[in-house]
Design an enzyme around this catalytic site. Structure first.
Site, PDB file in Angstrom:
ATOM      1  N   ALA A 260      19.870  14.512  -3.625  1.00  0.00           N
ATOM      2  CA  ALA A 260      18.442  13.339  -4.182  1.00  0.00           C
ATOM      3  C   ALA A 260      17.445  14.104  -4.161  1.00  0.00           C
ATOM      4  O   ALA A 260      17.026  15.148  -3.510  1.00  0.00           O
ATOM      5  CB  ALA A 260      18.753  11.952  -3.716  1.00  0.00           C
ATOM      6  N   ASN A 263      10.880  12.620  -5.923  1.00  0.00           N
ATOM      7  CA  ASN A 263       9.849  12.654  -7.000  1.00  0.00           C
ATOM      8  C   ASN A 263       9.139  11.243  -6.806  1.00  0.00           C
ATOM      9  O   ASN A 263       9.763  10.172  -6.703  1.00  0.00           O
ATOM     10  CB  ASN A 263      10.426  12.681  -8.333  1.00  0.00           C
ATOM     11  CG  ASN A 263      11.450  13.588  -8.587  1.00  0.00           C
ATOM     12  OD1 ASN A 263      11.474  14.861  -8.474  1.00  0.00           O
ATOM     13  ND2 ASN A 263      12.845  13.261  -8.848  1.00  0.00           N
ATOM     14  N   GLU A 296      14.784   9.775   1.175  1.00  0.00           N
ATOM     15  CA  GLU A 296      14.031  10.201  -0.089  1.00  0.00           C
ATOM     16  C   GLU A 296      12.787   9.071   0.117  1.00  0.00           C
ATOM     17  O   GLU A 296      11.675   9.376  -0.307  1.00  0.00           O
ATOM     18  CB  GLU A 296      14.874   9.809  -1.373  1.00  0.00           C
ATOM     19  CG  GLU A 296      16.034  10.807  -1.668  1.00  0.00           C
ATOM     20  CD  GLU A 296      15.760  12.384  -1.166  1.00  0.00           C
ATOM     21  OE1 GLU A 296      14.619  12.681  -1.320  1.00  0.00           O
ATOM     22  OE2 GLU A 296      16.939  13.038  -0.684  1.00  0.00           O
TER      23      GLU A 296
HETATM   24  N1  TRP Z   1      13.963  17.595  -1.535  1.00  0.00           N
HETATM   25  C1  TRP Z   1      15.340  17.121  -1.800  1.00  0.00           C
HETATM   26  C2  TRP Z   1      15.463  16.321  -0.617  1.00  0.00           C
HETATM   27  O1  TRP Z   1      15.708  16.893   0.464  1.00  0.00           O
HETATM   28  C3  TRP Z   1      16.106  18.259  -1.897  1.00  0.00           C
HETATM   29  C4  TRP Z   1      16.569  18.588  -3.294  1.00  0.00           C
HETATM   30  C5  TRP Z   1      17.035  17.790  -4.226  1.00  0.00           C
HETATM   31  C6  TRP Z   1      16.452  20.107  -3.865  1.00  0.00           C
HETATM   32  N2  TRP Z   1      17.053  18.735  -5.266  1.00  0.00           N
HETATM   33  C7  TRP Z   1      17.113  20.022  -5.120  1.00  0.00           C
HETATM   34  C8  TRP Z   1      16.275  21.245  -3.299  1.00  0.00           C
HETATM   35  C9  TRP Z   1      17.081  21.150  -5.889  1.00  0.00           C
HETATM   36  C10 TRP Z   1      16.348  22.440  -4.037  1.00  0.00           C
HETATM   37  C11 TRP Z   1      17.105  22.197  -5.392  1.00  0.00           C
HETATM   38  O2  TRP Z   1      15.802  15.084  -0.460  1.00  0.00           O
HETATM   39 ZN    ZN Z   2      14.318  15.980   1.837  1.00  0.00          ZN
END
Ligand code: TRP
Ligand code: ZN
Length: 850
Positions: A260, A263, A296
């Site tokens: 997930a 954003n 998230e």
């Molecule tokens: N930031 C996201 C999380 O840890 C990780 C993530 C979601 C991600 N989609 C991605 C990282 C695509 C690299 C590429 O919840």
């Molecule tokens: Zn994360």
């Protein structure tokens, strides 16, 4: 600069220009979508003359500065713009092809809906931009698309306007009041079922909550919604953190590279972490959804309000947010069971990564493809590092550190060091030496020696760690939790030792008899232990240790020791044996009425082959497989009556713990005696939930019982139109113990429920073969390696991120014999020679071959 060149943390420089505001206008169309991006740019470094923006897979239409066509040049995925102005408006128009985007990065189509994935560097596939996390801008977004096909038009923040335009199209405008880096941008356009609810925050803000799912799935969105509300409440209570917008949206999509994405105000989720009902989702699925929804949500503060200065700092947000989601799961569920599962992730996966060619500190120092660093090291070892600080400071001072961190850095892009400094300053605890955990790769080993004389017990600890480029030989600060027990199992003392030198002796005086020691309790540091346990000692701990985690730990050690003893017996040509102490210790746990049933299930699940491999320097894999099976079989045979009794006792209970134990008991019973196949059949046929039906099916498939094919076919027919459930079926097919398994998998790649374009399908069929079918993937003739290589060549061009993830088991087994290593090397060389090898695979394959 070639794009295959690594970037280094030490080269970090503040950007010459920054962007304070960005207006994006999307004309969503297939095949071509137009994006108009208007940036308010500020020159930070007065001698700069050229603005350099990143872009990838874009068609550039025009570049204007203050309304006038600007001098520019595109070279190697960068746009160079002459810009000798302190403040200006930059307008860039680009064209994209969302329907051709199978990499699922940037703007793409998932099952008829437009969606985006921008972390880490996907925003540059939407427009040329300062696509780096230390550039924070306020975003205004206008989205226009066909109204009938895409009734929902979503982006970050608050909806400010919407209405109809021409030709059956409509638009929506969104404004996000919080400045953010480009990786947190999101856009979704599609037709969904919508589940709505609300949450009143502690200060009285009424937040609208929305979960968008594929049509027909509304009834599967309730658990996600409940989990969201729980997360919001928990973060207020435990971390004093409140949500900051009037709306929180979650969209579940079928095509997604990871779990997930956080954003701002508009999380995008893999359907796997949203959709659930009793019939189609297991208790583990329910737990996974709760934890990812929490994860998230918690990013809103740890990640979004305070973000990363650069991608080398990824653990700043991920390690901390995993720690927070683990604490959430532990506070709302079983703390020991959650802790055991977190420890298993480290031992089954992170130790292997840290011992392989991709070994890196939780704050990496060089990166070719950032997507390759969303790892168990950055995430899970990163969470262990936060947990150690929590152990050293205690909850109260840790929370004071969090408070200071937000006071200092809200709205900023900062470093891991800034986080540690806040913890240090708020608590007064010196973390200078502790910071080494951020820069050292590889798993430290702690060797333990003990002595007892005149009522004085001495523990001598010695630490070491692998020689990996970038490592030094200064000692680490290791919080080492020990408990001493007497012969009756009473606790004498329990404390966390500050182990800070290469070699250090800790003395416990005034003891009447030699104590039984429980070491590294609760896995107080992510290290390997070297200590010569006796079976009696471990059996004692399994029975008496104060913490349930320690009792489970003892079972792991006892089982492991039995396996290694038998590997040794095999190598000496002796017959394998199982000590009755081991038998009795497991029997004792299985019969224990006072233990949580799920904990007993964890003990019964016994260490995986990969966690056993991590305990030694080199290994005869064939002997390991035989010895592990022997110990498991002996235990099952010896506990047959007990296991069957507990199976029947758990049957009537309607809770996840009882089901977990019931399924382990069923597996053990059938290992002991195939006549229990009748129980499998009955459980499968009468199941009212997925945990029970899949539990039975898995036993039948794993043990290849005579009803296997009929049950598998029944399950397939029932669920063929439910992709997430078919993933479970694909996985069982992929991990079956059959000489024909590769041919079967090949045939399944043409199954109507399978698609190479969908990451969940690829992971469930191909990924689980490589990770979960050790015996056949690592077959000595190299056929498993060759098959994975064939698949990797195909996926390399479809989706580089997915390819780079499923290659992991091919690059982590340098402990095996020469024959296997030769096969692996040949496969890696074949990949290296691909003309269109992605950055993602290039980085991993070249490191593995080095
Ligand atoms: N930031 C996201 C999380 O840890 C990780 C993530 C979601 C991600 N989609 C991605 C990282 C695509 C690299 C590429 O919840
Ligand atoms: Zn994360």
């Amino acid at each position: 600069m070639s794009e295959l060149q690594a970037k280094y943390l030490i080269d970090y420089k503040q950007p010459d220009y920054t962007i304070n505001h960005l207006s994006l206008d999307f004309q969503l169309n297939i095949p071509t979508t137009e994006v108009v991006a208007v940036s308010q740019v500020e020159r930070k470094s007065k001698q700069a003359t050229q603005l350099v923006l990143e872009g990838d897979e874009l068609e550039l239409v025009s570049v204007k500065i203050n309304g006038q066509s600007a001098t520019h040049q595109v070279k190697d995925k960068q746009l160079f713009i002459e810009a000798e102005l302190d403040n200006f408006e930059l307008e860039i128009i680009t064209h994209l092809k969302p329907a051709e985007n199978t990499a699922l990065e940037g703007l793409y189509m998932s099952d008829g809906a437009y969606c985006t994935q921008c972390e880490a560097e996907g925003f540059r596939r939407i427009t040329y931009y300062l696509d780096r996390p230390d550039v924070l801008a306020k975003f205004d977004v206008r989205v226009e698309a066909d109204k009938a096909e895409f009734p929902f038009l979503l982006s970050n923040g608050n909806l400010t306007a919407k209405g109809d335009t021409e030709n059956g199209r409509h638009f929506a405008s969104w404004q996000d009041p919080f400045p953010k880096p480009s990786y947190l941008f999101a856009l979704v356009a599609g037709d969904f079922d919508l589940l709505e609810d609300n949450f009143i925050t502690r200060s009285g803000r009424d937040v609208k909550l929305q979960v968008f799912v594929d049509k027909g799935n509304l009834h599967k969105a309730h658990h996600a919604m409940e989990s969201l509300k729980k997360s919001m409440k928990w973060d207020e209570e435990r971390f004093d953190l409140e949500y900051d917008l009037d709306i929180y949206m979650i969209v579940a999509v079928d095509f997604f590279n990871m779990g997930a994405m956080e954003n701002k105000g508009l999380n995008v989720f893999n359907t796997k972490y949203v959709l659930a009902d009793k019939e189609s989702a297991t208790d583990d699925d329910y737990h996974g959804i709760e934890s990812v929804i929490g994860h998230e949500y918690f990013h809103n503060w740890t990640g979004n309000r305070v973000t990363c200065r650069d991608w080398f700092q990824l653990s700043l947000k991920e390690g901390l947010t995993v720690f927070r989601d683990q604490e959430f799961s532990s506070d709302v569920g079983s703390r020991p069971v959650n802790r055991i599962q977190a420890i298993q992730v480290i031992r089954n996966h992170q130790f292997a990564e840290d011992a392989g060619p991709m070994a890196h500190p939780i704050r990496p120092e060089s990166v070719i493809e950032m997507n390759n660093f969303y790892t168990v090291t950055v995430y899970n070892k990163g969470a262990e590092v936060i947990r150690m600080m929590h152990t050293l400071l205690g909850e109260q001072k840790f929370q004071a550190g969090m408070k200071l961190y937000f006071e200092r850095h809200d709205g900023q892009a900062v470093t891991c060091d800034d986080f540690v400094a806040a913890m240090e300053d708020a608590s007064g605890v010196d973390l200078k030496q502790f910071r080494q955990w951020y820069s050292q790769a590889g798993t430290p080993t702690v060797a333990v020696n003990e002595s007892f004389e005149n009522g004085s017990y001495q523990l001598t600890l010695t630490q070491s760690r692998p020689e990996i480029a970038g490592n030094n030989d200064l000692p680490m600060h290791i919080p080492f939790d020990v408990e001493l027990l007497d012969a009756e199992g009473n606790s004498i003392t329990s404390k966390v030792l500050n182990f800070t030198e290469h070699k250090q002796t800790f003395t416990f005086d005034g003891l009447e008899q030699k104590p039984v020691v429980s070491l590294l309790q609760d896995f107080s540091a992510p290290v390997k232990l070297e200590y010569q346990y006796e079976d009696e000692h471990l059996a004692h701990l399994m029975r008496y240790a104060n913490s349930e985690v320690a009792r489970w730990e003892a079972s792991v050690s006892l089982f492991s020791k039995a396996v290694w003893d038998n590997v040794k017996a095999l190598s000496e040509g002796k017959t394998m044996q199982l000590n009755s102490i081991v038998q009795d210790a497991f029997k004792g746990v299985i019969l224990d009425e006072n233990l949580d049933e799920e904990l007993i299930a964890e003990v019964m699940s016994v260490p995986s082959i990969s966690s056993l491999v991590e305990q030694v320097e080199t290994v005869d894999l064939d002997a390991l497989i035989i010895a592990r099976r022997f110990v498991k079989d002996e235990l099952a045979v010896g506990c047959e009556d007990e296991v069957v009794a507990r199976y029947h006792a758990s049957k009537g209970k309607d809770n996840a713990s009882a089901r977990a134990l019931k399924n382990e008991c069923l597996a053990w019973a059938c290992v002991a005696n195939e006549e229990y196949e009748a129980l499998v059949e009955t459980q499968y046929q009468s199941a009212t939930n997925m945990t029970d039906s899949l539990g039975a099916l898995k036993v039948s498939s794993d043990l290849n019982l005579s009803n296997r094919d009929s049950l598998m076919t029944h399950f397939e027919n029932k669920w063929v139109d439910t992709p997430l459930v078919m993933d479970k079926w694909f996985t069982l097919q992929a991990i079956q113990d059959s000489e024909q398994v590769i041919d079967k998998i090949k045939a399944l790649t043409t199954h109507k429920a399978f698609s190479f374009n969908n990451p969940n399908r690829v992971r469930s069929l191909i990924g689980s073969f490589a990770v979960g079918n050790v015996e056949h993937f690592h077959k000595a003739d190299g056929s498993g390696y060759q098959y994975l290589t064939e698949i990797l060549k195909k996926i390399n061009t479809i989706n580089p991120q997915v390819a780079a993830r499923i290659i992991t088991p091919l690059i982590q087994f340098s402990k095996f014999d020469q024959g296997r290593q030769q096969h692996i090397k040949a496969c890696l060389q074949e990949l290296m020679a691909l003309p269109d090898l992605s950055k993602d695979l290039f980085e991993k394959v070249s490191r593995a071959l080095a």
